[in-house]
Design a protein around this motif. Structure first.
Motif, PDB file in Angstrom:
ATOM      1  N   LEU A   1      -2.866  -1.036  -3.365  1.00 36.00           N
ATOM      2  CA  LEU A   1      -3.691   0.143  -3.060  1.00 36.00           C
ATOM      3  C   LEU A   1      -2.809   1.384  -3.053  1.00 36.00           C
ATOM      4  CD1 LEU A   1      -6.316   1.566  -2.050  1.00 36.00           C
ATOM      5  CD2 LEU A   1      -5.601   0.981   0.269  1.00 36.00           C
ATOM      6  N   ILE A   2      -3.228   2.362  -3.868  1.00 39.62           N
ATOM      7  CA  ILE A   2      -2.581   3.683  -3.843  1.00 39.62           C
ATOM      8  C   ILE A   2      -3.637   4.645  -3.326  1.00 39.62           C
ATOM      9  CG2 ILE A   2      -1.579   5.539  -5.235  1.00 39.62           C
ATOM     10  CD1 ILE A   2      -0.707   3.329  -7.264  1.00 39.62           C
ATOM     11  N   VAL A   3      -3.359   5.231  -2.173  1.00 42.23           N
ATOM     12  CA  VAL A   3      -4.353   6.114  -1.572  1.00 42.23           C
ATOM     13  C   VAL A   3      -3.687   7.467  -1.335  1.00 42.23           C
ATOM     14  CG1 VAL A   3      -3.840   5.243   0.772  1.00 42.23           C
ATOM     15  CG2 VAL A   3      -6.027   6.318   0.341  1.00 42.23           C
ATOM     16  N   GLY A   4      -4.456   8.537  -1.453  1.00 43.71           N
ATOM     17  CA  GLY A   4      -3.830   9.832  -1.217  1.00 43.71           C
ATOM     18  C   GLY A   4      -4.808  10.978  -1.098  1.00 43.71           C
ATOM     19  N   ASN A   5      -4.400  11.924  -0.283  1.00 41.83           N
ATOM     20  CA  ASN A   5      -5.086  13.210  -0.215  1.00 41.83           C
ATOM     21  C   ASN A   5      -4.052  14.230  -0.667  1.00 41.83           C
ATOM     22  OD1 ASN A   5      -6.539  15.496   0.415  1.00 41.83           O
ATOM     23  ND2 ASN A   5      -6.156  15.348   2.617  1.00 41.83           N
ATOM     24  N   LEU A   6      -3.923  14.348  -1.991  1.00 39.38           N
ATOM     25  CA  LEU A   6      -2.914  15.244  -2.575  1.00 39.38           C
ATOM     26  C   LEU A   6      -3.492  16.648  -2.720  1.00 39.38           C
ATOM     27  CD1 LEU A   6      -1.513  12.700  -5.162  1.00 39.38           C
ATOM     28  CD2 LEU A   6      -0.135  13.888  -3.421  1.00 39.38           C
ATOM     29  N   PRO A   7      -2.663  17.655  -2.994  1.00 42.34           N
ATOM     30  CA  PRO A   7      -3.202  19.003  -3.185  1.00 42.34           C
ATOM     31  C   PRO A   7      -4.183  19.023  -4.360  1.00 42.34           C
ATOM     32  CG  PRO A   7      -0.790  19.019  -3.115  1.00 42.34           C
ATOM     33  CD  PRO A   7      -1.206  17.596  -3.141  1.00 42.34           C
TER      34      PRO A   7
ATOM     35  N   VAL B   1       0.851  -1.196   0.000  1.00 43.14           N
ATOM     36  CA  VAL B   1       0.000   0.000   0.000  1.00 43.14           C
ATOM     37  C   VAL B   1       0.886   1.245   0.000  1.00 43.14           C
ATOM     38  CG1 VAL B   1      -1.711   1.279   1.379  1.00 43.14           C
ATOM     39  CG2 VAL B   1      -1.858  -1.215   1.216  1.00 43.14           C
ATOM     40  N   ALA B   2       0.477   2.278  -0.746  1.00 43.58           N
ATOM     41  CA  ALA B   2       1.201   3.556  -0.673  1.00 43.58           C
ATOM     42  C   ALA B   2       0.230   4.678  -0.335  1.00 43.58           C
ATOM     43  CB  ALA B   2       1.906   3.849  -1.998  1.00 43.58           C
ATOM     44  N   ASP B   3       0.617   5.490   0.644  1.00 44.37           N
ATOM     45  CA  ASP B   3      -0.103   6.731   0.965  1.00 44.37           C
ATOM     46  C   ASP B   3       0.749   7.858   0.371  1.00 44.37           C
ATOM     47  OD1 ASP B   3      -1.275   8.982   2.096  1.00 44.37           O
ATOM     48  OD2 ASP B   3      -0.464   8.603   4.103  1.00 44.37           O
TER      49      ASP B   3
END
Ligand SMILES: C[S@@+](CC[C@H](N)C(=O)[O-])C[C@H]1O[C@@H](n2cnc3c(N)ncnc32)[C@H](O)[C@@H]1O
Length: 286
Positions: A188-194, A122-124
Motif C-alpha cells: 500500500l502506497i498512501v499519501g496526501n501530497l501537495p 506500507v508507505a505514507d
C-alpha cells in the motif's frame, strides 16, 4: 473573570478580529478548553469558577495570536486526527477531515490485503506530521510502515508523533524524495501530497497562508508531485498492491489518463468524500 465571562470576552475579541460569529463561538470554547485542560462538559459545569492569573495570561496570548490570523492548531501545538492527538508545528500541514476519509479507505484496504497486515509493507508518502502513518499503524496493527517526507523539519514532528503513540520500530521515519527511501515492494502506497495548482495558492483562505508552501504547491496543474510519484511507484508497488492518494475535485480524470501511460492495465477509480467531491484516487496494480 470567571470561565463564563472569559467565553464571552474571547468570542467578542475574535468577532472584532473578523472571525465569523459561528466560528468565534466554537473557537472561544476550544481556546478555553485547551488552556484549562478541560473537556466540553467540564467547561460548562465549571463556568462560574474564577480563572487563575497564569491561565488568564495564556488565554490573552492565545487570543491575540488567533486575532492575528494564526490557526488554532499552531497556537495549541497539537490537533486531533481520527480520534488521536498529534503534535503539530508550523512546519507541517494541519491535518484535515478529508484526510480522515483517505485513512478510512486505507484501513479498508489493509484489512483486505492478501498478506496479513503484520507483514504488509506500507508507505505514507509526504507524511508531514505523520498522521496517516501513525493512524494506519495503530488501527491495522501494521509492523512495517515507512513515513517519508522531503522536509527535515516536518520529519522532526513526525518522529515525535511516532514516539508519542509508541510506534517506534513499526513506523520508520525517513527523509527523501517521494518513494526514494523505499527499497522493498510495497503493498500500500498512501499519501496526501501537495495538489493545489500554484496560481490558486494566493486565493486560499488566510489560515492556509500560515501553512508550509511545500506542503501545498503541486505546480501549474497541481499534479506535478503526484505524477512523479506514480512514475516512481511503477517499480515499487507489489503485485496486487494499491496506491491511494488524496486529490482535488476535478483532478481524477487527468490522473486516470496519466496512469494508463505509466502502468500496464491499471485498475483505477476516483472516490468521493462525504460532501460528494471526488477527492480520492485509487490505483490497483494487476
Ligand atoms: C499536504 S502535506 C500532507 C501532510 C500529512 N500527510 C497530512 O495529511 O496532514 C504534503 C507533505 O508532502 C511533503 N512533500 C512534498 N514534496 C515531497 C517530495 N517530493 N517527497 C517527499 N515529501 C514531499 C511536504 O513536505 C508535506 O509534508
Amino acid at each position: 473573570m470567571t470561565i463564563a465571562q472569559w467565553l464571552l470576552h474571547i468570542r467578542k475579541a475574535l468577532i472584532d478580529a473578523g472571525i465569523p460569529e459561528d466560528e468565534a463561538e466554537t473557537e472561544s470554547e476550544l481556546i478555553l478548553r485547551d488552556a484549562l485542560g478541560l473537556d466540553r462538559v467540564q467547561l460548562h459545569l465549571r463556568a462560574m469558577e474564577q480563572v487563575e492569573v497564569c491561565v488568564a495570561e495564556k488565554l490573552e496570548s492565545f487570543v491575540s495570536r488567533r486575532a492575528r490570523g494564526e490557526p488554532l492548531a499552531y497556537i495549541f501545538g497539537h490537533w486531533p486526527f481520527f480520534g488521536l492527538d498529534f503534535i503539530i508545528s508550523p512546519h507541517v500541514l494541519i491535518p484535515r477531515p478529508e484526510t480522515e476519509g483517505l485513512v478510512e479507505m486505507a484501513i479498508g484496504f489493509c484489512r483486505q490485503l492478501e498478506v496479513k497486515s503484520v507483514r504488509a509493507k506500507v508507505a505514507d508518502v509526504g507524511t508531514g506530521s505523520g498522521v496517516i502513518a501513525v493512524t494506519l499503524a495503530k488501527e491495522c496493527n501494521l509492523q512495517h510502515v515507512l513515513a517519508i517526507d522531503s522536509s527535515t523539519q516536518a520529519l522532526d514532528v513526525a518522529k515525535k508523533n511516532v514516539e508519542k503513540h509508541a510506534l517506534a520500530g513499526k513506523v520508520k521515519v525517513m527523509e527523501g524524495d517521494l518513494l526514494g527511501p523505499a527499497k522493498v515492494p510495497l503493498h500500500l502506497i498512501v499519501g496526501n501530497l501537495p495538489y493545489i495548482p500554484t496560481n490558486r495558492l494566493p486565493g486560499l483562505q488566510p489560515e492556509v497562508q500560515w501553512e508550509p508552501r511545500h506542503a501545498l504547491d503541486g505546480g501549474p496543474d497541481g499534479l506535478d508531485v503526484i505524477k512523479r510519484l506514480l512514475v516512481q511507484a511503477r517499480g515499487k508497488l507489489a503485485s496486487g498492491g494499491i496506491i491511494l492518494l488524496e486529490i482535488d475535485d476535478g483532478q481524477g480524470e487527468a490522473l486516470k489518463d496519466f496512469s494508463a501511460g505509466v502502468f500496464p492495465k491499471p485498475r483505477v477509480s476516483v472516490e468521493k468524500d462525504l460532501s460528494g467531491l471526488s477527492r480520492y484516487f485509487m490505483l490497483e496494480s494487476p
